[in-house]
Design a protein around this motif. Structure first.
Motif, PDB file in Angstrom:
ATOM      1  N   SER A   1      15.976   7.315   3.927  1.00  0.00           N
ATOM      2  CA  SER A   1      14.997   6.450   4.016  1.00  0.00           C
ATOM      3  C   SER A   1      13.382   7.376   3.333  1.00  0.00           C
ATOM      4  CB  SER A   1      14.521   5.951   5.184  1.00  0.00           C
ATOM      5  OG  SER A   1      16.147   6.048   5.970  1.00  0.00           O
ATOM      6  N   TRP A   2      13.143   8.356   3.300  1.00  0.00           N
ATOM      7  CA  TRP A   2      12.038   9.097   3.299  1.00  0.00           C
ATOM      8  C   TRP A   2      12.002   9.531   1.366  1.00  0.00           C
ATOM      9  CZ3 TRP A   2       7.706   8.952   4.711  1.00  0.00           C
ATOM     10  CH2 TRP A   2       7.364   8.434   6.485  1.00  0.00           C
ATOM     11  N   MET A   3      12.845  10.011   0.714  1.00  0.00           N
ATOM     12  CA  MET A   3      13.783   9.704  -0.290  1.00  0.00           C
ATOM     13  C   MET A   3      13.568   8.783  -1.015  1.00  0.00           C
ATOM     14  SD  MET A   3      16.420  11.207  -2.727  1.00  0.00           S
ATOM     15  CE  MET A   3      17.899   9.788  -2.837  1.00  0.00           C
ATOM     16  N   GLU A   4      14.053   6.877  -0.701  1.00  0.00           N
ATOM     17  CA  GLU A   4      13.536   6.257  -1.425  1.00  0.00           C
ATOM     18  C   GLU A   4      12.231   5.517  -1.408  1.00  0.00           C
ATOM     19  OE1 GLU A   4      14.882   2.929  -3.754  1.00  0.00           O
ATOM     20  OE2 GLU A   4      15.028   4.737  -2.845  1.00  0.00           O
ATOM     21  N   TYR A   5      11.512   5.867  -0.586  1.00  0.00           N
ATOM     22  CA  TYR A   5      10.093   5.621  -0.105  1.00  0.00           C
ATOM     23  C   TYR A   5       9.415   5.726  -0.838  1.00  0.00           C
ATOM     24  CZ  TYR A   5       5.684   4.708   2.294  1.00  0.00           C
ATOM     25  OH  TYR A   5       4.319   4.874   2.679  1.00  0.00           O
ATOM     26  N   TYR A   6       9.511   7.255  -0.780  1.00  0.00           N
ATOM     27  CA  TYR A   6       8.892   8.198  -2.493  1.00  0.00           C
ATOM     28  C   TYR A   6       8.777   7.960  -3.622  1.00  0.00           C
ATOM     29  CZ  TYR A   6       7.419  11.425   1.342  1.00  0.00           C
ATOM     30  OH  TYR A   6       6.481  12.606   2.933  1.00  0.00           O
ATOM     31  N   ARG A   7      10.057   7.545  -2.922  1.00  0.00           N
ATOM     32  CA  ARG A   7      10.573   6.913  -5.209  1.00  0.00           C
ATOM     33  C   ARG A   7      10.046   5.886  -5.510  1.00  0.00           C
ATOM     34  NH1 ARG A   7      17.019   8.077  -5.125  1.00  0.00           N
ATOM     35  NH2 ARG A   7      16.979   9.856  -7.085  1.00  0.00           N
ATOM     36  N   LYS A   8       9.204   5.411  -4.400  1.00  0.00           N
ATOM     37  CA  LYS A   8       8.481   3.688  -4.886  1.00  0.00           C
ATOM     38  C   LYS A   8       6.749   4.369  -5.141  1.00  0.00           C
ATOM     39  CE  LYS A   8      11.091   0.972  -1.865  1.00  0.00           C
ATOM     40  NZ  LYS A   8      11.843  -0.401  -0.329  1.00  0.00           N
ATOM     41  N   GLY A   9       6.227   5.198  -4.335  1.00  0.00           N
ATOM     42  CA  GLY A   9       5.332   6.082  -4.427  1.00  0.00           C
ATOM     43  C   GLY A   9       5.011   6.466  -4.016  1.00  0.00           C
ATOM     44  N   SER A  10       4.033   7.758  -4.846  1.00  0.00           N
ATOM     45  CA  SER A  10       3.557   8.566  -4.313  1.00  0.00           C
ATOM     46  C   SER A  10       2.033   8.975  -4.460  1.00  0.00           C
ATOM     47  CB  SER A  10       4.536   9.541  -3.309  1.00  0.00           C
ATOM     48  OG  SER A  10       4.243  10.405  -4.752  1.00  0.00           O
ATOM     49  N   TYR A  11       1.102   9.666  -3.444  1.00  0.00           N
ATOM     50  CA  TYR A  11       0.376  10.220  -4.412  1.00  0.00           C
ATOM     51  C   TYR A  11      -0.078  11.428  -3.446  1.00  0.00           C
ATOM     52  CZ  TYR A  11      -1.230   8.463  -0.189  1.00  0.00           C
ATOM     53  OH  TYR A  11      -2.596   7.900   0.553  1.00  0.00           O
ATOM     54  N   GLU A  12      -0.735  12.422  -4.504  1.00  0.00           N
ATOM     55  CA  GLU A  12      -1.846  13.421  -3.890  1.00  0.00           C
ATOM     56  C   GLU A  12      -2.379  13.579  -2.503  1.00  0.00           C
ATOM     57  OE1 GLU A  12      -3.507  16.829  -6.671  1.00  0.00           O
ATOM     58  OE2 GLU A  12      -1.844  16.943  -6.416  1.00  0.00           O
ATOM     59  N   VAL A  13      -2.339  14.406  -1.818  1.00  0.00           N
ATOM     60  CA  VAL A  13      -3.666  14.808  -0.811  1.00  0.00           C
ATOM     61  C   VAL A  13      -4.121  16.050  -0.439  1.00  0.00           C
ATOM     62  CG1 VAL A  13      -3.045  12.384   0.678  1.00  0.00           C
ATOM     63  CG2 VAL A  13      -2.310  14.867   1.526  1.00  0.00           C
ATOM     64  N   PRO A  14      -5.207  16.026  -0.334  1.00  0.00           N
ATOM     65  CA  PRO A  14      -6.018  17.444  -0.238  1.00  0.00           C
ATOM     66  C   PRO A  14      -4.897  18.344   0.509  1.00  0.00           C
ATOM     67  CG  PRO A  14      -7.475  16.203   0.124  1.00  0.00           C
ATOM     68  CD  PRO A  14      -6.375  15.434  -0.091  1.00  0.00           C
ATOM     69  N   ASP A  15      -4.617  19.311   0.543  1.00  0.00           N
ATOM     70  CA  ASP A  15      -3.717  21.145   1.880  1.00  0.00           C
ATOM     71  C   ASP A  15      -4.490  20.390   2.830  1.00  0.00           C
ATOM     72  OD1 ASP A  15      -2.134  21.649  -0.699  1.00  0.00           O
ATOM     73  OD2 ASP A  15      -3.101  23.192  -0.915  1.00  0.00           O
ATOM     74  N   GLY A  16      -3.998  19.966   3.911  1.00  0.00           N
ATOM     75  CA  GLY A  16      -4.043  19.867   5.586  1.00  0.00           C
ATOM     76  C   GLY A  16      -4.421  18.621   5.938  1.00  0.00           C
ATOM     77  N   THR A  17      -4.490  18.559   4.849  1.00  0.00           N
ATOM     78  CA  THR A  17      -4.265  16.744   5.087  1.00  0.00           C
ATOM     79  C   THR A  17      -3.384  15.895   5.278  1.00  0.00           C
ATOM     80  OG1 THR A  17      -5.160  15.879   3.303  1.00  0.00           O
ATOM     81  CG2 THR A  17      -6.786  16.755   4.872  1.00  0.00           C
ATOM     82  N   GLY A  18      -2.341  16.115   5.304  1.00  0.00           N
ATOM     83  CA  GLY A  18      -1.405  15.416   5.978  1.00  0.00           C
ATOM     84  C   GLY A  18      -0.949  14.561   6.904  1.00  0.00           C
ATOM     85  N   VAL A  19      -0.190  13.845   6.263  1.00  0.00           N
ATOM     86  CA  VAL A  19       0.484  13.241   7.886  1.00  0.00           C
ATOM     87  C   VAL A  19       1.169  13.723   8.742  1.00  0.00           C
ATOM     88  CG1 VAL A  19       1.058  10.814   9.141  1.00  0.00           C
ATOM     89  CG2 VAL A  19      -0.122  10.123   7.163  1.00  0.00           C
ATOM     90  N   LEU A  20       1.058  14.169   9.382  1.00  0.00           N
ATOM     91  CA  LEU A  20       1.992  15.025  10.296  1.00  0.00           C
ATOM     92  C   LEU A  20       2.914  13.613  11.396  1.00  0.00           C
ATOM     93  CD1 LEU A  20      -0.348  17.886  12.537  1.00  0.00           C
ATOM     94  CD2 LEU A  20       1.348  18.002  10.468  1.00  0.00           C
ATOM     95  N   PRO A  21       4.208  14.664  11.776  1.00  0.00           N
ATOM     96  CA  PRO A  21       4.948  13.021  12.589  1.00  0.00           C
ATOM     97  C   PRO A  21       5.207  13.705  13.457  1.00  0.00           C
ATOM     98  CG  PRO A  21       6.064  14.814  10.965  1.00  0.00           C
ATOM     99  CD  PRO A  21       4.549  15.151  10.767  1.00  0.00           C
TER     100      PRO A  21
END
Length: 594
Positions: free
Chosen positions: A255-275
């Protein structure tokens, strides 16, 4: 260190007792190819109250699923969104943001695998999906500029208390625990697996499981360690299940692989969404009743967007008791996209040779010819866009480009597929190159390839100095250097034999005269297994003369037929003077002469 390989086991799949038995069985097998890279850890990244300061505890794995709405597909954050998340639609879009250094590590690993194992076809989105599920993209990108975690990710001790039992295999080198192993790093390897699977992804000379570049490259090689083509849905599923043999895990990663294939972008280190949801707790788009787990002792409601009643418009939330069905990632999910064209593989009825020449090379050299085949349909026409797998079969150290033993090549418009460049190793003899059509039962083709030993056609001395010494002395080693060439070029790595022979026309070994010394200091008159260096030079060992004086012959022969016979002159030692290697001294008389 002897590696003891443990299997990653999930509480959702088997009981602790069964898990321990399975680990014991796999540990006994000592088979790296059967070993998932990491073990059950069972802690939530949000539950760290009892952790050592500065050390994050590793999750079993995170079951958070992608948002129901698709990412924008842009390479930069959409207007009004940030890498840190937010509410509603902003939070959904923020999920497609990946920390800059983490994203760079995934893409570098993909590029390295594309070169070293081109037949694997590893997409960086697969590494990103596993990284998301395993550690929330290295705890939201909590890494320094070199990709090393600022706080190492460690799972709890694998002591059999709710987890598989794996006693310490690394002396605490990687996980700091000298009693039991712990899962380590953003891709959650156990130490015994890291010992053989670890890689240096950032070129600093170290293999650090807590470095995202090293861990991502190691995970890529782990997924590509078998003859799998990850562009094929079945092989992709096998690779993911080898990482963690759980259907829930497979569905989440896909599910996540397909989600990232549809689109993604770069964010600053330390600001990623935590699960927020470890596998022991809630993990679906709708989870009204979370269950307690070692990572979420009190249960508690999930605060992840979409849990407890989805706020997303559109599809109804899925039943949390039923894992999503793994889908073929190659199939389009956007209804506005045109349907895929039929797979051309089904029209192939024959795999034919396409004028492949003789496959032969000298050890260490590249083969001049490459295997070339053509996929044909029943009308005899070439079929384009068909995947052909080339495999090296047999006992050989020959390899395709990138040190690969197999590669998948797509046929051209004429239906032709050409194998990658093949380089011979040092092992001589024959082996097979096998060509088959991926996903087809059409009979493949076998080609015989032969590696011959390195050879020289000329052998000459590098000095014109006469080789002489007195009886009982030694010959000048500097004058015993030869150079081997092949077709005018230096012949490196060529084996040679040196023998003291009886006569020019009698190659039998001499029984008197100069000799070499073996490893035990005994006199020998034949030396085998000598080898020229990278410049084609062969420095012969020291030659010792015995008490016999006269002319003797030293004959050196090489693979390929080069031969050189050298004359050795031994003069008698002066009467009354001890033999001392050719130097003579005058002993004074006891009394002056008259």
């Amino acid at each position: 260190m002897a590696a003891v390989f443990g299997r990653r086991l999930r509480r959702s799949v088997m009981t602790t007792a069964i898990a321990a038995a399975a680990v014991a069985a796999l540990s006994a097998s000592q088979a790296p190819g059967l070993t998932p890279p990491h073990a059950d850890s069972g802690r939530s990244a949000s539950d760290r109250s009892d952790d050592t300061p500065g050390t994050a505890s590793g999750p079993d794995y995170y079951t958070d699923l992608p948002p129901l709405d698709s990412p924008t597909g842009s390479a930069t954050p959409p207007p009004g969104t940030s890498g840190g998340g937010g509410g509603g639609g902003g939070a959904a879009k923020a999920e497609s943001g990946i920390p800059a250094t983490v994203l760079d590590a995934y893409k570098k690993a993909e590029a390295e695998l594309a070169s070293s194992k081109p037949g694997c076809n590893l997409p960086w989105q697969l590494l990103a999906a596993i990284g998301k599920v395993e550690s929330g993209q290295a705890s939201g990108g909590n890494v320094d500029a070199n990709g090393t975690l600022k706080s190492p990710i460690l799972g709890p001790p694998l002591d059999g208390n709710g987890f598989a039992k794996i006693t310490d295999t690394d002396g605490g080198l990687y996980d700091g625990d000298t009693v039991h192993d712990r899962a380590i790093g953003p891709m959650q390897f156990i130490p015994s697996t890291w010992e053989w699977a670890g890689r240096d992804g950032n070129g600093d000379g170290k293999k650090d499981p807590n470095n995202i570049y090293d861990a991502a490259l190691a995970a890529g090689h782990y997924l590509c360690r078998k003859d799998w083509d990850l562009s094929n849905a079945k092989d992709l599923n096998k690779a993911i299940l080898s990482y963690n043999n759980s259907s829930d895990y497979l569905a989440t990663v896909l599910s996540w692989m397909e989600y990232y294939r549809k689109g993604s972008y770069e964010v600053p280190d330390g600001t990623g969404v935590l699960p927020k949801n470890p596998s022991g707790g809630s993990g679906s788009h709708s989870s009204p009743s979370p269950t307690p787990s070692p990572g979420n002792p009190g249960g508690g409601p999930s605060t992840r967007p979409g849990s407890g009643g989805s706020s997303h418009p559109g599809p109804k939330p899925t039943d949390p008791s039923k894992p999503p069905k793994p889908t073929d990632p190659t199939k389009p999910t956007d209804p506005t996209k045109p349907p895929e064209t039929p797979d051309p593989t089904g029209s192939v009825t024959k795999l034919a040779d396409a004028d492949t020449g003789t496959l032969g090379a000298t050890a260490g050299d590249a083969f001049a010819e490459r295997v070339q085949v053509r996929a044909k349909d029943k009308a005899g026409k070439g079929v384009a866009k068909v995947k052909v797998r080339f495999r090296i079969v047999g006992s050989t150290d020959a390899r395709f480009d990138g040190d690969a033993t197999s590669a998948v090549v797509t046929t051209t418009a004429t239906g032709t597929a050409t194998a990658p460049k093949l380089t011979a190793g040092e092992k001589t003899g024959t082996f097979t190159i096998r060509a088959t059509v991926v996903g087809s039962s059409v009979t493949g083709l076998d080609y015989t390839a032969k590696v011959t030993e390195r050879a020289a056609d000329t052998l000459a001395r590098t000095s014109d100095k006469e080789l002489t010494c007195v009886a009982g002395g030694t010959f000048d080693e500097d004058a015993l250097v030869l150079k081997a060439t092949y077709k005018g070029a230096a012949a490196d790595g060529v084996t040679a034999t040196a023998t003291l022979v009886k006569a020019e026309d009698d190659p039998a070994e001499a029984t008197t005269g100069p000799s070499f010394k073996d490893a035990d200091g005994k006199s020998v008159r034949t030396l085998k297994g000598l080898k020229t260096d990278k410049d084609g030079l062969l420095a012969l060992p020291k030659l010792y003369a015995d008490d016999a004086a006269g002319t003797f012959l030293l004959r050196v022969t090489t693979a390929g037929g080069a031969t050189l016979t050298v004359k050795l002159e031994v003069t008698a030692a002066p009467t009354g003077t001890p033999s001392d290697g050719g130097s003579a001294t005058t002993t004074p008389s006891a009394s002056p002469s008259a």
